[in-house]
Scaffold this motif. Structure first.
Motif, PDB file in Angstrom:
ATOM      1  N   ILE A  65       9.102  56.835  58.663  1.00 18.37           N
ATOM      2  CA  ILE A  65       7.656  56.794  58.939  1.00 18.37           C
ATOM      3  C   ILE A  65       7.286  57.895  59.935  1.00 18.37           C
ATOM      4  CG2 ILE A  65       5.807  55.416  59.994  1.00 18.37           C
ATOM      5  CD1 ILE A  65       7.299  52.934  58.816  1.00 18.37           C
ATOM      6  N   GLU A 118       7.249  61.210  58.201  1.00 17.01           N
ATOM      7  CA  GLU A 118       6.057  61.364  57.353  1.00 17.01           C
ATOM      8  C   GLU A 118       4.831  61.702  58.200  1.00 17.01           C
ATOM      9  OE1 GLU A 118       3.461  61.648  54.278  1.00 17.01           O
ATOM     10  OE2 GLU A 118       5.642  61.584  54.150  1.00 17.01           O
ATOM     11  N   ARG A 119       4.666  61.023  59.319  1.00 19.22           N
ATOM     12  CA  ARG A 119       3.506  61.284  60.185  1.00 19.22           C
ATOM     13  C   ARG A 119       3.576  62.665  60.832  1.00 19.22           C
ATOM     14  NH1 ARG A 119       3.203  55.170  62.512  1.00 19.22           N
ATOM     15  NH2 ARG A 119       2.214  54.289  60.658  1.00 19.22           N
ATOM     16  N   GLN A 154       2.580  65.094  58.189  1.00 18.66           N
ATOM     17  CA  GLN A 154       1.124  65.098  58.000  1.00 18.66           C
ATOM     18  C   GLN A 154       0.444  65.871  59.128  1.00 18.66           C
ATOM     19  OE1 GLN A 154       0.184  60.936  57.747  1.00 18.66           O
ATOM     20  NE2 GLN A 154       0.936  60.754  55.652  1.00 18.66           N
TER      21      GLN A 154
END
Length: 143
Positions: A101, A104-105, A108
């Motif tokens: 997670i 992924e952040r 982004q």
């Protein structure tokens, strides 16, 4: 002001940019700006989410006390967790679901920051050529 001058110097040194002569629609120019913007965004993520948090923890360790003798990290203050990108195939650490997670952040963030950075140097008419795909951000983070 010195930080801004340093940043501007880094920009002008890493992008093939000569005022009034760059063809901001040239695919080669756009790729150079994209690479420079990704590098800058990764640097920003590292500074904001890893180095700054480590500095804060160094200044106020998890078990430190405030001026009144109460735990510093209590009440509304929560100890931060420095975040860093760890490739999924890393042999250094086992990658947890939480780290997936975080990766992924961070990806982004890098995509968004790099895209905004690119807006300063390229024509808005570039469309898809100036987009940063998730795979591009992940590859840049892994390098």
């Amino acid at each position: 002001a010195l930080d801004m001058a340093k940043e501007l110097s880094e920009d002008l040194g890493s992008i093939p940019f000569i005022v009034g002569t760059a063809d901001t629609c040239d695919p080669e120019y756009v790729q150079a700006v994209k690479a420079s913007s990704l590098k800058w965004a990764i640097s920003q993520a590292h500074q904001l989410f890893f180095l700054s948090m480590n500095e804060l923890i160094d200044k106020h360790p998890v078990d430190s006390l405030d001026d009144e003798g109460a735990p510093f990290w209590s009440g509304t203050r929560r100890a931060p967790k420095p975040l860093r990108f760890i490739p999924l195939d890393s042999e250094e650490d086992e990658v947890s679901a939480q780290q997936v997670i975080i990766n992924e952040r961070l990806s982004q963030f890098v995509r968004s920051a790099a895209r905004l950075r690119m807006e300063m140097f390229i024509s808005p008419d570039n469309g898809e050529l100036s987009l940063i795909e998730p795979e591009e951000a992940l590859k840049a983070l892994e390098d």
